[in-house]
Design a protein around this motif. Structure first.
Motif, PDB file in Angstrom:
ATOM      1  N   SER A  63       9.015   4.042  -2.027  1.00  0.00           N
ATOM      2  CA  SER A  63       7.682   4.166  -1.436  1.00  0.00           C
ATOM      3  C   SER A  63       7.094   5.553  -1.691  1.00  0.00           C
ATOM      4  O   SER A  63       5.929   5.691  -2.079  1.00  0.00           O
ATOM      5  CB  SER A  63       7.771   3.882   0.064  1.00  0.00           C
ATOM      6  N   VAL A  64       7.888   6.576  -1.487  1.00  0.00           N
ATOM      7  CA  VAL A  64       7.429   7.947  -1.710  1.00  0.00           C
ATOM      8  C   VAL A  64       7.049   8.151  -3.176  1.00  0.00           C
ATOM      9  O   VAL A  64       5.998   8.725  -3.481  1.00  0.00           O
ATOM     10  CB  VAL A  64       8.517   8.962  -1.270  1.00  0.00           C
ATOM     11  N   HIS A  65       7.887   7.668  -4.091  1.00  0.00           N
ATOM     12  CA  HIS A  65       7.616   7.852  -5.521  1.00  0.00           C
ATOM     13  C   HIS A  65       6.354   7.107  -5.956  1.00  0.00           C
ATOM     14  O   HIS A  65       5.535   7.663  -6.705  1.00  0.00           O
ATOM     15  CB  HIS A  65       8.807   7.379  -6.354  1.00  0.00           C
ATOM     16  N   VAL A  66       6.190   5.876  -5.503  1.00  0.00           N
ATOM     17  CA  VAL A  66       5.008   5.086  -5.874  1.00  0.00           C
ATOM     18  C   VAL A  66       3.750   5.761  -5.343  1.00  0.00           C
ATOM     19  O   VAL A  66       2.759   5.907  -6.062  1.00  0.00           O
ATOM     20  CB  VAL A  66       5.129   3.625  -5.366  1.00  0.00           C
ATOM     21  N   ARG A  67       3.788   6.166  -4.072  1.00  0.00           N
ATOM     22  CA  ARG A  67       2.613   6.840  -3.499  1.00  0.00           C
ATOM     23  C   ARG A  67       2.297   8.132  -4.243  1.00  0.00           C
ATOM     24  O   ARG A  67       1.143   8.434  -4.525  1.00  0.00           O
ATOM     25  CB  ARG A  67       2.831   7.123  -2.011  1.00  0.00           C
ATOM     26  N   ALA A  68       3.329   8.910  -4.563  1.00  0.00           N
ATOM     27  CA  ALA A  68       3.114  10.192  -5.245  1.00  0.00           C
ATOM     28  C   ALA A  68       2.446   9.986  -6.602  1.00  0.00           C
ATOM     29  O   ALA A  68       1.519  10.724  -6.960  1.00  0.00           O
ATOM     30  CB  ALA A  68       4.440  10.924  -5.410  1.00  0.00           C
ATOM     31  N   HIS A  69       2.882   8.981  -7.353  1.00  0.00           N
ATOM     32  CA  HIS A  69       2.269   8.734  -8.662  1.00  0.00           C
ATOM     33  C   HIS A  69       0.810   8.291  -8.516  1.00  0.00           C
ATOM     34  O   HIS A  69      -0.042   8.730  -9.280  1.00  0.00           O
ATOM     35  CB  HIS A  69       3.082   7.703  -9.459  1.00  0.00           C
ATOM     36  N   GLY A  70       0.540   7.451  -7.557  1.00  0.00           N
ATOM     37  CA  GLY A  70      -0.838   7.009  -7.331  1.00  0.00           C
ATOM     38  C   GLY A  70      -1.736   8.126  -6.861  1.00  0.00           C
ATOM     39  O   GLY A  70      -2.910   8.209  -7.238  1.00  0.00           O
ATOM     40  N   ARG A  71      -1.182   9.019  -6.063  1.00  0.00           N
ATOM     41  CA  ARG A  71      -1.997  10.095  -5.489  1.00  0.00           C
ATOM     42  C   ARG A  71      -2.369  11.167  -6.497  1.00  0.00           C
ATOM     43  O   ARG A  71      -3.209  12.018  -6.204  1.00  0.00           O
ATOM     44  CB  ARG A  71      -1.279  10.711  -4.292  1.00  0.00           C
ATOM     45  N   GLU A  72      -1.773  11.120  -7.679  1.00  0.00           N
ATOM     46  CA  GLU A  72      -2.178  12.071  -8.720  1.00  0.00           C
ATOM     47  C   GLU A  72      -3.678  11.938  -8.993  1.00  0.00           C
ATOM     48  O   GLU A  72      -4.345  12.921  -9.300  1.00  0.00           O
ATOM     49  CB  GLU A  72      -1.377  11.831 -10.006  1.00  0.00           C
ATOM     50  N   ILE A  73      -4.192  10.718  -8.845  1.00  0.00           N
ATOM     51  CA  ILE A  73      -5.623  10.456  -9.051  1.00  0.00           C
ATOM     52  C   ILE A  73      -6.462  11.217  -8.015  1.00  0.00           C
ATOM     53  O   ILE A  73      -7.580  11.647  -8.308  1.00  0.00           O
ATOM     54  CB  ILE A  73      -5.911   8.933  -8.933  1.00  0.00           C
ATOM     55  N   LEU A  74      -5.925  11.396  -6.817  1.00  0.00           N
ATOM     56  CA  LEU A  74      -6.695  12.029  -5.741  1.00  0.00           C
ATOM     57  C   LEU A  74      -7.031  13.481  -6.042  1.00  0.00           C
ATOM     58  O   LEU A  74      -7.947  14.036  -5.431  1.00  0.00           O
ATOM     59  CB  LEU A  74      -5.946  11.925  -4.410  1.00  0.00           C
ATOM     60  N   ASN A  75      -6.302  14.088  -6.987  1.00  0.00           N
ATOM     61  CA  ASN A  75      -6.621  15.465  -7.372  1.00  0.00           C
ATOM     62  C   ASN A  75      -8.020  15.573  -7.962  1.00  0.00           C
ATOM     63  O   ASN A  75      -8.619  16.640  -7.950  1.00  0.00           O
ATOM     64  CB  ASN A  75      -5.581  15.994  -8.370  1.00  0.00           C
TER      65      ASN A  75
END
Length: 147
Positions: free
Chosen positions: A18-30
């Motif tokens: 869960s942490v890894h999936v969220r972290a990869h998706g959140r790269e877009i939030l930058n």
């Protein structure tokens, strides 16, 4: 492995994935001015069009005032909008704006790409079983969480 050890292993795996999936998706939030909690709120609004701030607050396990601040920020960014309920004018509901939907789509696409990469080693039978098992676990989780 003993039953307790199996459950501990499952919990750890789910948590880490869960942490890894969220972290990869959140790269877009930058690319945007959105914090992780604001993105979580945006997802809940997208999942339940017409959610109240109270419902959102409960789902995020945050104080009503904190959730209101998050909604204010997302509304100022034109990602969501508030509106009065047609059925009960006292209720203020929140819905996603097109710009918010676009951000969600980009993040989900990034997550899907990551999941494709981390499941590429599975054989066909495992790939068929995985969503069935996860859906079954999700249904039980929903029952226990939301009655």
């Amino acid at each position: 492995m003993a039953d307790k050890d199996l459950i501990i292993s499952i919990e750890k795996s789910i948590r880490y994935i869960s942490v890894h999936v969220r972290a990869h998706g959140r790269e877009i939030l930058n690319e945007y001015e959105i914090s992780p909690p604001q993105f979580v709120a945006l997802q809940w609004v997208g999942d339940k069009e017409g959610i109240t701030i109270g419902e959102l607050s409960n789902r995020m396990y945050l104080a009503h005032s904190t959730t209101t601040d998050i909604v204010d920020k997302l509304e100022n960014l034109q990602l969501i909008r508030r509106y009065k309920s047609e059925k009960d004018k006292r209720l203020v509901l929140v819905e996603m704006e097109p710009k918010g939907k676009e951000i969600i789509r980009k993040v989900i696409d990034k997550r899907i790409s990551y999941i494709r990469d981390i499941t590429a080693h599975l054989d066909e039978e495992q790939m068929i079983m995985l969503p069935e098992l996860l859906e079954s676990i999700l249904r039980e989780s929903e029952k226990l969480t939301h009655g």
